[in-house]
Motif scaffolding. Structure first.
Motif, mmCIF file in Angstrom:
data_model
loop_
_atom_site.group_PDB
_atom_site.id
_atom_site.type_symbol
_atom_site.label_atom_id
_atom_site.label_comp_id
_atom_site.label_asym_id
_atom_site.label_seq_id
_atom_site.Cartn_x
_atom_site.Cartn_y
_atom_site.Cartn_z
ATOM 1 N N LEU A 23 0.824 -1.213 0.000
ATOM 2 C CA LEU A 23 0.000 0.000 0.000
ATOM 3 C C LEU A 23 0.858 1.263 0.000
ATOM 4 O O LEU A 23 0.522 2.248 -0.660
ATOM 5 C CB LEU A 23 -0.938 0.008 1.214
ATOM 6 N N TYR A 24 1.973 1.226 0.722
ATOM 7 C CA TYR A 24 2.852 2.390 0.773
ATOM 8 C C TYR A 24 3.523 2.629 -0.579
ATOM 9 O O TYR A 24 3.551 3.750 -1.075
ATOM 10 C CB TYR A 24 3.900 2.218 1.869
ATOM 11 N N PHE A 25 4.059 1.574 -1.168
ATOM 12 C CA PHE A 25 4.805 1.744 -2.411
ATOM 13 C C PHE A 25 3.918 1.943 -3.638
ATOM 14 O O PHE A 25 4.405 2.313 -4.706
ATOM 15 C CB PHE A 25 5.782 0.583 -2.610
ATOM 16 N N THR A 26 2.608 1.721 -3.505
ATOM 17 C CA THR A 26 1.673 2.044 -4.584
ATOM 18 C C THR A 26 0.949 3.365 -4.309
ATOM 19 O O THR A 26 -0.038 3.681 -4.969
ATOM 20 C CB THR A 26 0.643 0.917 -4.781
ATOM 21 N N ASP A 27 1.427 4.103 -3.325
ATOM 22 C CA ASP A 27 0.903 5.423 -2.949
ATOM 23 C C ASP A 27 -0.559 5.420 -2.524
ATOM 24 O O ASP A 27 -1.250 6.421 -2.651
ATOM 25 C CB ASP A 27 1.111 6.436 -4.075
ATOM 26 N N VAL A 28 -1.023 4.313 -1.993
ATOM 27 C CA VAL A 28 -2.371 4.277 -1.428
ATOM 28 C C VAL A 28 -2.356 4.954 -0.061
ATOM 29 O O VAL A 28 -3.271 5.701 0.280
ATOM 30 C CB VAL A 28 -2.900 2.823 -1.334
ATOM 31 N N ILE A 29 -1.313 4.676 0.733
ATOM 32 C CA ILE A 29 -1.119 5.396 1.989
ATOM 33 C C ILE A 29 0.140 6.251 1.830
ATOM 34 O O ILE A 29 1.164 5.786 1.350
ATOM 35 C CB ILE A 29 -1.005 4.441 3.206
ATOM 36 N N THR A 30 0.028 7.509 2.215
ATOM 37 C CA THR A 30 1.137 8.444 2.020
ATOM 38 C C THR A 30 1.304 9.329 3.246
ATOM 39 O O THR A 30 0.538 9.230 4.212
ATOM 40 C CB THR A 30 0.880 9.355 0.791
ATOM 41 N N GLY A 31 2.272 10.195 3.175
ATOM 42 C CA GLY A 31 2.487 11.177 4.232
ATOM 43 C C GLY A 31 3.009 10.555 5.511
ATOM 44 O O GLY A 31 3.628 9.494 5.514
ATOM 45 N N THR A 32 2.739 11.254 6.601
ATOM 46 C CA THR A 32 3.220 10.824 7.909
ATOM 47 C C THR A 32 2.623 9.474 8.306
ATOM 48 O O THR A 32 3.335 8.602 8.811
ATOM 49 C CB THR A 32 2.883 11.883 8.980
ATOM 50 N N LEU A 33 1.341 9.302 8.061
ATOM 51 C CA LEU A 33 0.691 8.027 8.385
ATOM 52 C C LEU A 33 1.350 6.885 7.616
ATOM 53 O O LEU A 33 1.626 5.829 8.181
ATOM 54 C CB LEU A 33 -0.800 8.081 8.062
ATOM 55 N N GLY A 34 1.608 7.102 6.346
ATOM 56 C CA GLY A 34 2.247 6.084 5.525
ATOM 57 C C GLY A 34 3.622 5.716 6.044
ATOM 58 O O GLY A 34 3.988 4.542 6.102
ATOM 59 N N LEU A 35 4.390 6.711 6.437
ATOM 60 C CA LEU A 35 5.735 6.471 6.953
ATOM 61 C C LEU A 35 5.699 5.716 8.284
ATOM 62 O O LEU A 35 6.467 4.778 8.497
ATOM 63 C CB LEU A 35 6.479 7.797 7.115
ATOM 64 N N VAL A 36 4.801 6.109 9.163
ATOM 65 C CA VAL A 36 4.659 5.423 10.456
ATOM 66 C C VAL A 36 4.248 3.968 10.242
ATOM 67 O O VAL A 36 4.799 3.048 10.871
ATOM 68 C CB VAL A 36 3.644 6.161 11.365
ATOM 69 N N LEU A 37 3.290 3.739 9.351
ATOM 70 C CA LEU A 37 2.852 2.368 9.081
ATOM 71 C C LEU A 37 3.955 1.544 8.424
ATOM 72 O O LEU A 37 4.097 0.354 8.703
ATOM 73 C CB LEU A 37 1.594 2.370 8.203
#
Length: 71
Positions: A23-37
């Motif tokens: 999800l992170y590398f397909t830009d579904v989750i981004t930003g601070t939340l994406g980095l924390v996850l």
């Protein structure tokens, strides 16, 4: 380090880590939340590989099945 994670726990953590990574590398989750996850996913993957969770130790939690010689 005594192992404190069973097979099911390791499999679930690995699946969660792979899903979050995808999800992170397909830009579904981004930003601070994406980095924390993503960081949490890396921790899940590492703990799965070594079968040891440092947060389980202080609470005496273990998801390993007991062996016959341990009981």
């Amino acid at each position: 380090m005594k192992k404190n994670m069973g097979s099911a726990d390791r499999i679930i953590r690995t699946i969660i880590a792979v899903v979050v990574g995808a999800l992170y590398f397909t830009d579904v989750i981004t930003g601070t939340l994406g980095l924390v996850l993503l960081i949490l996913a890396v921790v899940f993957l590492l703990t799965s590989l070594v079968s040891y969770c440092p947060l389980y130790a202080p609470f005496g939690i273990s998801t390993c099945k007991l062996k016959k010689e341990d009981s």
